[in-house]
Design a protein around this motif. Structure first.
Motif, PDB file in Angstrom:
ATOM      1  N   ASN A  34      36.492  23.143  48.891  1.00  0.00           N
ATOM      2  CA  ASN A  34      37.698  23.610  49.600  1.00  0.00           C
ATOM      3  C   ASN A  34      37.395  24.924  50.333  1.00  0.00           C
ATOM      4  O   ASN A  34      36.343  25.541  50.129  1.00  0.00           O
ATOM      5  CB  ASN A  34      38.932  23.717  48.691  1.00  0.00           C
ATOM      6  CG  ASN A  34      38.980  24.982  47.862  1.00  0.00           C
ATOM      7  OD1 ASN A  34      37.993  25.699  47.729  1.00  0.00           O
ATOM      8  ND2 ASN A  34      40.145  25.258  47.286  1.00  0.00           N
ATOM      9  N   GLU A  50      46.165  27.875  42.778  1.00  0.00           N
ATOM     10  CA  GLU A  50      44.762  28.281  42.858  1.00  0.00           C
ATOM     11  C   GLU A  50      44.250  28.498  44.286  1.00  0.00           C
ATOM     12  O   GLU A  50      43.266  29.186  44.469  1.00  0.00           O
ATOM     13  CB  GLU A  50      43.892  27.236  42.139  1.00  0.00           C
ATOM     14  CG  GLU A  50      43.706  25.880  42.855  1.00  0.00           C
ATOM     15  CD  GLU A  50      44.925  24.961  42.834  1.00  0.00           C
ATOM     16  OE1 GLU A  50      45.942  25.328  42.229  1.00  0.00           O
ATOM     17  OE2 GLU A  50      44.862  23.879  43.449  1.00  0.00           O
ATOM     18  N   SER A  51      44.932  27.924  45.274  1.00  0.00           N
ATOM     19  CA  SER A  51      44.387  27.981  46.647  1.00  0.00           C
ATOM     20  C   SER A  51      45.514  28.128  47.664  1.00  0.00           C
ATOM     21  O   SER A  51      46.681  27.922  47.347  1.00  0.00           O
ATOM     22  CB  SER A  51      43.621  26.687  46.941  1.00  0.00           C
ATOM     23  OG  SER A  51      44.518  25.587  46.866  1.00  0.00           O
ATOM     24  N   ARG A  98      35.959  13.443  46.352  1.00  0.00           N
ATOM     25  CA  ARG A  98      35.076  14.041  47.367  1.00  0.00           C
ATOM     26  C   ARG A  98      33.610  13.899  46.961  1.00  0.00           C
ATOM     27  O   ARG A  98      32.749  13.658  47.812  1.00  0.00           O
ATOM     28  CB  ARG A  98      35.438  15.518  47.579  1.00  0.00           C
ATOM     29  CG  ARG A  98      36.720  15.671  48.360  1.00  0.00           C
ATOM     30  CD  ARG A  98      37.222  17.102  48.422  1.00  0.00           C
ATOM     31  NE  ARG A  98      38.588  17.084  48.944  1.00  0.00           N
ATOM     32  CZ  ARG A  98      39.449  18.078  48.837  1.00  0.00           C
ATOM     33  NH1 ARG A  98      39.098  19.203  48.252  1.00  0.00           N
ATOM     34  NH2 ARG A  98      40.665  17.973  49.337  1.00  0.00           N
ATOM     35  N   ASP A 105      49.812  14.285  45.701  1.00  0.00           N
ATOM     36  CA  ASP A 105      48.502  14.903  45.948  1.00  0.00           C
ATOM     37  C   ASP A 105      47.386  14.167  45.200  1.00  0.00           C
ATOM     38  O   ASP A 105      46.897  13.174  45.669  1.00  0.00           O
ATOM     39  CB  ASP A 105      48.562  16.403  45.617  1.00  0.00           C
ATOM     40  CG  ASP A 105      47.214  17.097  45.537  1.00  0.00           C
ATOM     41  OD1 ASP A 105      46.289  16.667  46.234  1.00  0.00           O
ATOM     42  OD2 ASP A 105      47.086  18.096  44.780  1.00  0.00           O
ATOM     43  N   ARG A 106      46.962  14.646  44.032  1.00  0.00           N
ATOM     44  CA  ARG A 106      45.849  14.021  43.309  1.00  0.00           C
ATOM     45  C   ARG A 106      46.314  12.755  42.600  1.00  0.00           C
ATOM     46  O   ARG A 106      47.510  12.557  42.405  1.00  0.00           O
ATOM     47  CB  ARG A 106      45.286  15.012  42.294  1.00  0.00           C
ATOM     48  CG  ARG A 106      44.806  16.288  42.959  1.00  0.00           C
ATOM     49  CD  ARG A 106      44.291  17.298  41.957  1.00  0.00           C
ATOM     50  NE  ARG A 106      43.958  18.545  42.624  1.00  0.00           N
ATOM     51  CZ  ARG A 106      43.601  19.664  42.004  1.00  0.00           C
ATOM     52  NH1 ARG A 106      43.522  19.685  40.677  1.00  0.00           N
ATOM     53  NH2 ARG A 106      43.317  20.759  42.692  1.00  0.00           N
ATOM     54  N   ARG A 123      47.300  24.889  47.972  1.00  0.00           N
ATOM     55  CA  ARG A 123      48.293  24.620  46.928  1.00  0.00           C
ATOM     56  C   ARG A 123      49.609  25.335  47.237  1.00  0.00           C
ATOM     57  O   ARG A 123      50.686  24.799  47.058  1.00  0.00           O
ATOM     58  CB  ARG A 123      47.738  25.096  45.573  1.00  0.00           C
ATOM     59  CG  ARG A 123      48.613  24.790  44.366  1.00  0.00           C
ATOM     60  CD  ARG A 123      48.762  23.333  44.078  1.00  0.00           C
ATOM     61  NE  ARG A 123      47.495  22.646  44.070  1.00  0.00           N
ATOM     62  CZ  ARG A 123      47.352  21.329  44.251  1.00  0.00           C
ATOM     63  NH1 ARG A 123      48.401  20.562  44.435  1.00  0.00           N
ATOM     64  NH2 ARG A 123      46.144  20.784  44.246  1.00  0.00           N
ATOM     65  N   ASP A 136      39.853  21.103  53.488  1.00  0.00           N
ATOM     66  CA  ASP A 136      41.235  21.624  53.567  1.00  0.00           C
ATOM     67  C   ASP A 136      41.656  21.842  55.015  1.00  0.00           C
ATOM     68  O   ASP A 136      42.721  21.460  55.419  1.00  0.00           O
ATOM     69  CB  ASP A 136      41.482  22.921  52.790  1.00  0.00           C
ATOM     70  CG  ASP A 136      41.663  22.694  51.293  1.00  0.00           C
ATOM     71  OD1 ASP A 136      41.574  21.532  50.848  1.00  0.00           O
ATOM     72  OD2 ASP A 136      41.879  23.692  50.573  1.00  0.00           O
TER      73      ASP A 136
HETATM   74  O1  AHR Z   1      44.075  18.462  45.471  1.00  0.00           O
HETATM   75  C1  AHR Z   1      43.941  19.125  46.681  1.00  0.00           C
HETATM   76  C2  AHR Z   1      42.957  20.254  46.521  1.00  0.00           C
HETATM   77  O2  AHR Z   1      43.475  21.143  45.556  1.00  0.00           O
HETATM   78  C3  AHR Z   1      42.711  21.114  47.747  1.00  0.00           C
HETATM   79  O3  AHR Z   1      41.584  20.753  48.445  1.00  0.00           O
HETATM   80  C4  AHR Z   1      42.431  22.433  47.119  1.00  0.00           C
HETATM   81  O4  AHR Z   1      42.421  23.499  48.013  1.00  0.00           O
HETATM   82  C5  AHR Z   1      43.458  22.472  46.074  1.00  0.00           C
HETATM   83  O5  AHR Z   1      43.357  23.448  45.163  1.00  0.00           O
END
Ligand code: AHR
Length: 364
Positions: free
Chosen positions: A268, A80-81, A218, A158-159, A84, A298
């Motif tokens: 982000n 998505e980004s 966040r 990551d998450r 990522r 980010d």
């Molecule tokens: O989990 C990290 C976040 O997920 C980042 O900030 C974002 O850009 C991504 O999609």
């Protein structure tokens, strides 16, 4: 470990190098069975990273790995980004054949259902380790229990997940709550500098994927600071799913609805880029002192360039380079060494004062 802080450390003693033994047994079984379980050629794309990559609507297929390689099934939540994509590259660059790995990399295209499917696929293939970046915080208990029952260690990247922590071995990621708090602390200082500490400050928030730990962390971190300032008013917030297109769409809507926005918090850089586009379209001069304060997360290259131009006012770093740490943790476990329960990536806060020193080194 490089680039890492050990935090909330609880040692995890139950990984006594058994995987190496298990791998040999499984490999013997595989050797007697099929050399290839390739179902359709289109399901595997050759990549420059020595990995087998699949997307979630495809069956996971697997050519037999060479003896002694550590087999890792990795479920990436999506693409998505820019962050990522950098995270995926970091994982692929670290878990190479040269480094002792056979990596099966799956892109779940932003759905938990696809991630669970991929993880179940890895379990049925009896990989040595499963790693994944969870799209949302909740809903992982069942599949994690299945991995545990199959004796496959799981590493979250990551998450975070809300599941019982005995269901996974360790987590490597970013301190999202601290990131949000850092953004709030920065805003409080900035308003003081501007002599606006006691003015009414209207804030809007573009949230990342609802229910993800990056969105939740966040938001909680920023709210903690917000709650200390009676004069900060949260006008609105909406889910922009961490994408530029959604960021632009939401921001356009907010600009139609409100004409007195003082601060825009974008969770982000991709959404910030969309929001900036919407502001430009609405005729806001992004180089004037009258523009809303823009806070982003980010610290991508484009984000830092916008900081240097004075468009984004502060960019709170989220560090995507977790691949080397993932590799190191797995090698530790292979040797039967204890690993910590959590590893935090190092992260900075960037403003016009320091962005130029870091922009050239950004890989994303
Ligand atoms: O989990 C990290 C976040 O997920 C980042 O900030 C974002 O850009 C991504 O999609």
């Amino acid at each position: 470990m490089t680039g890492l802080n050990k935090g909330n450390i609880k040692l995890f003693p139950d990984n006594k190098g058994w995987n190496a033994c298990k791998r040999n047994a499984v490999k013997k079984a595989i050797a007697l069975g099929t050399a290839f379980t390739l179902l359709t050629a289109s399901c595997i794309s050759c990549s420059p990273f020595n990995v087998e990559e699949t997307s979630s609507n495809m069956q996971i297929l697997e050519p037999e790995p060479a003896e002694n390689l550590i087999r890792v099934g990795f479920s990436q939540l999506g693409s998505e980004s820019k962050w990522r994509r950098a995270n995926s590259i970091s994982i692929k660059d670290a878990l190479t054949v040269d480094n002792g790995f056979f990596l099966q990399f799956n892109n779940a295209r932003q759905t938990q259902e696809n991630q669970i499917k991929a993880i179940r696929g890895f379990i049925s293939q009896q990989v040595d380790y499963i790693a994944f970046c969870p799209v949302t915080e909740d809903g992982w208990d069942t599949v994690l229990r299945e991995a545990k029952d199959a004796d496959i260690p799981v590493i979250i990247v990551d998450r975070q997940v809300s599941a019982d922590s005995s269901l996974y071995t360790t987590w490597i990621g970013e301190n999202m709550r601290q990131e949000g708090e850092n953004a709030g602390i920065w805003l409080s200082k900035k308003l003081e500098e501007l002599g606006k500490s006691h003015d009414k400050i209207n804030i809007i928030e573009l949230l990342g994927t609802r229910g993800s730990s990056s969105q939740i962390g966040r938001s909680i971190g920023f709210d903690t600071v917000c709650d200390k300032h009676q004069n900060w008013v949260l006008l609105d917030r909406d889910d922009g799913d961490f994408t530029t297109a959604k960021g632009q769409e939401i921001m356009s809507g907010f600009l139609e609805k409100y004409d007195d926005i003082d601060v825009v918090v974008c969770q982000n850089d991709d959404m910030a880029i969309g929001a900036v586009q919407a502001m430009q379209d609405a005729g806001i001069d992004l180089y004037s002192d009258e523009k809303p304060i823009i806070i982003s997360f980010d610290a991508s290259r484009q984000g830092l360039e916008m900081v240097m131009q004075g468009i984004i006012d502060v960019d709170v770093e989220c560090n995507p380079a977790s691949g080397p740490q993932l590799s190191e943790v797995i090698h530790e476990m292979e040797q039967g060494n204890q690993v910590a329960k959590a590893y935090f990536m190092n992260e900075e806060v960037f403003t016009r004062d320091n962005a130029s020193r870091f922009v050239d080194d950004r890989s994303y």
